[in-house]
Design an enzyme around this catalytic site. Structure first.
Site, PDB file in Angstrom:
ATOM      1  N   ILE A  22       0.831  -1.212   0.000  1.00  0.00           N
ATOM      2  CA  ILE A  22       0.000   0.000   0.000  1.00  0.00           C
ATOM      3  C   ILE A  22       0.861   1.257   0.000  1.00  0.00           C
ATOM      4  O   ILE A  22       0.492   2.274  -0.611  1.00  0.00           O
ATOM      5  CB  ILE A  22      -1.007   0.007   1.180  1.00  0.00           C
ATOM      6  CG1 ILE A  22      -2.117   1.013   0.919  1.00  0.00           C
ATOM      7  CG2 ILE A  22      -0.331   0.288   2.514  1.00  0.00           C
ATOM      8  CD1 ILE A  22      -2.951   0.736  -0.306  1.00  0.00           C
ATOM      9  N   SER A  44      11.969   0.410   6.582  1.00  0.00           N
ATOM     10  CA  SER A  44      11.797  -0.916   5.993  1.00  0.00           C
ATOM     11  C   SER A  44      12.666  -1.891   6.793  1.00  0.00           C
ATOM     12  O   SER A  44      13.894  -1.876   6.651  1.00  0.00           O
ATOM     13  CB  SER A  44      12.245  -0.872   4.527  1.00  0.00           C
ATOM     14  OG  SER A  44      12.537  -2.168   4.053  1.00  0.00           O
ATOM     15  N   LYS A 104      -5.745   1.760   7.705  1.00  0.00           N
ATOM     16  CA  LYS A 104      -6.774   0.912   8.287  1.00  0.00           C
ATOM     17  C   LYS A 104      -6.280  -0.533   8.338  1.00  0.00           C
ATOM     18  O   LYS A 104      -5.414  -0.876   7.524  1.00  0.00           O
ATOM     19  CB  LYS A 104      -8.089   1.000   7.509  1.00  0.00           C
ATOM     20  CG  LYS A 104      -7.969   0.897   5.999  1.00  0.00           C
ATOM     21  CD  LYS A 104      -7.484  -0.372   5.346  1.00  0.00           C
ATOM     22  CE  LYS A 104      -8.232  -1.639   5.667  1.00  0.00           C
ATOM     23  NZ  LYS A 104      -7.770  -2.758   4.755  1.00  0.00           N
ATOM     24  N   ASP A 182      -9.911  -7.741   6.803  1.00  0.00           N
ATOM     25  CA  ASP A 182      -8.991  -6.700   6.308  1.00  0.00           C
ATOM     26  C   ASP A 182      -9.650  -5.923   5.166  1.00  0.00           C
ATOM     27  O   ASP A 182      -9.733  -4.691   5.227  1.00  0.00           O
ATOM     28  CB  ASP A 182      -7.644  -7.304   5.882  1.00  0.00           C
ATOM     29  CG  ASP A 182      -6.705  -6.242   5.333  1.00  0.00           C
ATOM     30  OD1 ASP A 182      -6.023  -5.585   6.130  1.00  0.00           O
ATOM     31  OD2 ASP A 182      -6.693  -6.040   4.100  1.00  0.00           O
TER      32      ASP A 182
END
Ligand code: NAP
Length: 325
Positions: A22, A44, A104, A182
């Site tokens: 995302i 990361s 989210k 999800d």
């Protein structure tokens, strides 16, 4: 919330924490397109290379702690990790004085989310729990049309192929990963935005693969409370949908039928298309984040997470076939 100093001129600096699908697909392009933030760093844990990030000389840190220590003047962070690690990262960023945007679902539990609100209040920083599906003109138009209406019935059908949209993301099927909720929570984020009155979960069935922790399919039956303008709402969530993918909410009112389709990007009324706009959800998210910071405000809506938690509390749990990628 009182901001100690006015917003600096120019874009605010932002670090992305969790540089996965995302972050790459949506956050980076939206940050560039809106120009309100400058991407100053990414975090990361596996140490993405510049070839992997495609971000040239934007620095990559192995942990948020390292990034915060190296860039003390950073204004904001966007937490784009899986939900299980989000609470600790968000508290760490708020305590370091950063404004925080969280993907989210905003937390793994309701208590975590409650405590995040306290942390934001204590730190006097913006906390924005983004529900990306709400950032569509068709969702806002549906909300507008349903205000003051009587909703007899609504049916959510949210069926997608997990192998196509979340390839290899084992965290989704691990405890705290939400499974089919999800994507399903996106539908619930739209539902709670558009309905003229709240619903409660009356019944649910959750199907968990024999070799996993979280549901791969679920059905919910919700309803408005006595005397409410909302009747029944059903939801069917499925992660094993092959072929055509379905993200729709069909709503029957006393005045006709509304169909919100394609994840909330298109609206038809009584079968006639009235709105279809290209997906610009994440640009909307970054504009809102900037507004909230400028207004010294926050935006955290727990209702979609509450419905998922309620489904888990009242639901019947069933074992499904083992799932393998
Ligand atoms: P993903 O591709 O698995 O990426 C998650 C990233 O988080 C990984 O790169 C991982 O780094 C990193 N990470 C894990 N723990 C971390 C930590 N403690 N600190 C910093 N980074 C950490 O998952 P995704 O699809 O991007 O989803 C992430 C979140 O966005 C989920 O909550 C999801 O619901 C939401 N979302 C996803 C989509 C979508 O279409 N995929 C759409 C909207 C919202 P490593 O690679 O180093 O392990």
């Amino acid at each position: 919330m009182t901001r100690p100093t006015p917003l600096p001129p120019g874009p605010l600096t932002l670090g992305i924490v969790g540089f996965g699908k995302i972050a790459r697909d949506q956050h980076v392009p939206a940050i560039a397109a809106t120009g309100l933030f400058r991407l100053a760093a990414v975090v990361s844990p596996h140490g993405a290379t510049p070839e992997e990030t495609g971000l040239g000389d934007v620095p990559v840190f192995r942990s948020q702690g390292e990034m915060l220590a190296a860039l003390p003047r950073l204004d904001a962070v966007a937490i784009c990790t899986p939900p299980a690690v989000r609470h600790a990262l968000t508290v760490e960023a708020l305590c370091a004085g950063k404004h925080v945007l969280i993907e989210k679902p905003p937390a793994a539990t309701l208590t975590e989310l409650r405590l995040l609100l306290d942390a934001a209040e204590g730190a006097k920083r913006t906390l924005f729990a983004a529900w990306h599906s709400r950032f569509n003109a068709a969702v806002e138009e549906t909300r507008r049309r349903l205000a003051g209406a009587t909703v007899r019935h609504a049916a959510i059908t949210w069926k997608e192929d997990v192998r196509r949209w979340h390839p290899g993301q084992d965290w989704i099927f691990a405890a705290g990963g939400f499974g089919v909720f999800d994507p399903g929570i996106n539908a619930l984020s739209i539902l709670t935005e558009i309905l003229p009155a709240p619903v409660v979960v009356r019944d649910a069935e959750l199907r968990v693969p024999a070799n996993r922790d979280t549901p791969i399919a679920a059905t919910l039956r919700m309803e408005g409370v006595a005397g409410s303008a909302v009747g029944t709402v059903t939801a069917a969530f499925d992660f094993l949908q092959e072929g055509e993918q379905t993200w729709t909410i069909a709503i029957e009112t006393e005045n006709g039928r509304l169909d919100l389709t394609h994840g909330g990007t298109r609206l038809s009324v009584n079968g006639v298309p009235v709105l279809a706009e290209p997906d610009a959800e994440y640009q909307g998210i970054y504009r809102r984040f900037h507004h909230l910071i400028a207004d010294t405000a926050g935006d955290v809506d727990a209702r979609p997470l509450q419905l998922v938690a309620d489904a888990c509390l009242v639901g019947r749990w069933r074992t499904a076939d083992a799932f393998h990628w």
